[in-house]
Scaffold this motif. Structure first.
Motif, PDB file in Angstrom:
ATOM      1  N   LEU A 110       0.835  -1.201   0.000  1.00 55.49           N
ATOM      2  CA  LEU A 110       0.000   0.000   0.000  1.00 55.49           C
ATOM      3  C   LEU A 110       0.867   1.246   0.000  1.00 55.49           C
ATOM      4  O   LEU A 110       2.024   1.216   0.421  1.00 55.49           O
ATOM      5  CB  LEU A 110      -0.927  -0.001   1.213  1.00 55.49           C
ATOM      6  CG  LEU A 110      -1.932  -1.157   1.282  1.00 55.49           C
ATOM      7  CD1 LEU A 110      -2.735  -1.082   2.559  1.00 55.49           C
ATOM      8  CD2 LEU A 110      -2.846  -1.148   0.066  1.00 55.49           C
ATOM      9  N   CYS A 111       0.284   2.351  -0.446  1.00 55.53           N
ATOM     10  CA  CYS A 111       0.928   3.659  -0.487  1.00 55.53           C
ATOM     11  C   CYS A 111       1.531   3.967   0.881  1.00 55.53           C
ATOM     12  O   CYS A 111       0.887   3.732   1.893  1.00 55.53           O
ATOM     13  CB  CYS A 111      -0.122   4.697  -0.867  1.00 55.53           C
ATOM     14  SG  CYS A 111       0.502   6.364  -0.982  1.00 55.53           S
ATOM     15  N   ASP A 138      -2.349  -1.502  -5.490  1.00 52.85           N
ATOM     16  CA  ASP A 138      -2.935  -0.401  -4.722  1.00 52.85           C
ATOM     17  C   ASP A 138      -3.550   0.608  -5.701  1.00 52.85           C
ATOM     18  O   ASP A 138      -2.844   1.160  -6.547  1.00 52.85           O
ATOM     19  CB  ASP A 138      -1.863   0.274  -3.876  1.00 52.85           C
ATOM     20  CG  ASP A 138      -2.387   1.408  -3.013  1.00 52.85           C
ATOM     21  OD1 ASP A 138      -3.617   1.638  -2.999  1.00 52.85           O
ATOM     22  OD2 ASP A 138      -1.570   2.060  -2.351  1.00 52.85           O
TER      23      ASP A 138
END
Length: 81
Positions: free
Chosen positions: A17-18, A44
C-alpha cells in the motif's frame, strides 16, 4: 497494452500500500543506468495517481501504463544524469 511494456527490470509491488510501491520503485531506479526502464506491478489503486506524480516530481518519464487483470502496470524510464 501491458504486454507491450518491455523493461530492463521489473518490480512486483503487488499487495503493498501507499507509499511503499513508489518508495521501493525509487530505490530500484537508483540502481539503473540513465535511460533504462523499470516496470512496476502494483495492486494499490492509489498507484494510478502516485506514479504519474512521482515521475513529474523526479524528472523520470512515465513511458506507459496498463493493466494485467487487477494489476496496474507502470513503465518508467530513468532520467538522464
Amino acid at each position: 497494452m501491458a504486454d507491450s511494456l518491455v523493461a530492463d527490470r521489473t518490480y512486483d509491488a503487488s499487495g503493498l500500500l501507499c507509499p511503499l510501491p513508489v518508495l521501493r520503485a525509487n530505490r530500484m531506479l537508483r540502481e539503473l543506468a540513465p535511460g533504462q526502464t523499470l516496470k512496476v506491478l502494483a495492486t494499490d489503486p492509489a498507484a494510478e495517481a502516485d506514479f504519474p506524480a512521482y515521475c513529474r516530481q523526479t524528472g523520470h518519464t512515465l513511458v506507459g501504463t496498463g493493466r494485467e487483470g487487477a494489476v496496474l502496470v507502470f513503465l518508467i524510464r530513468k532520467k538522464d544524469a
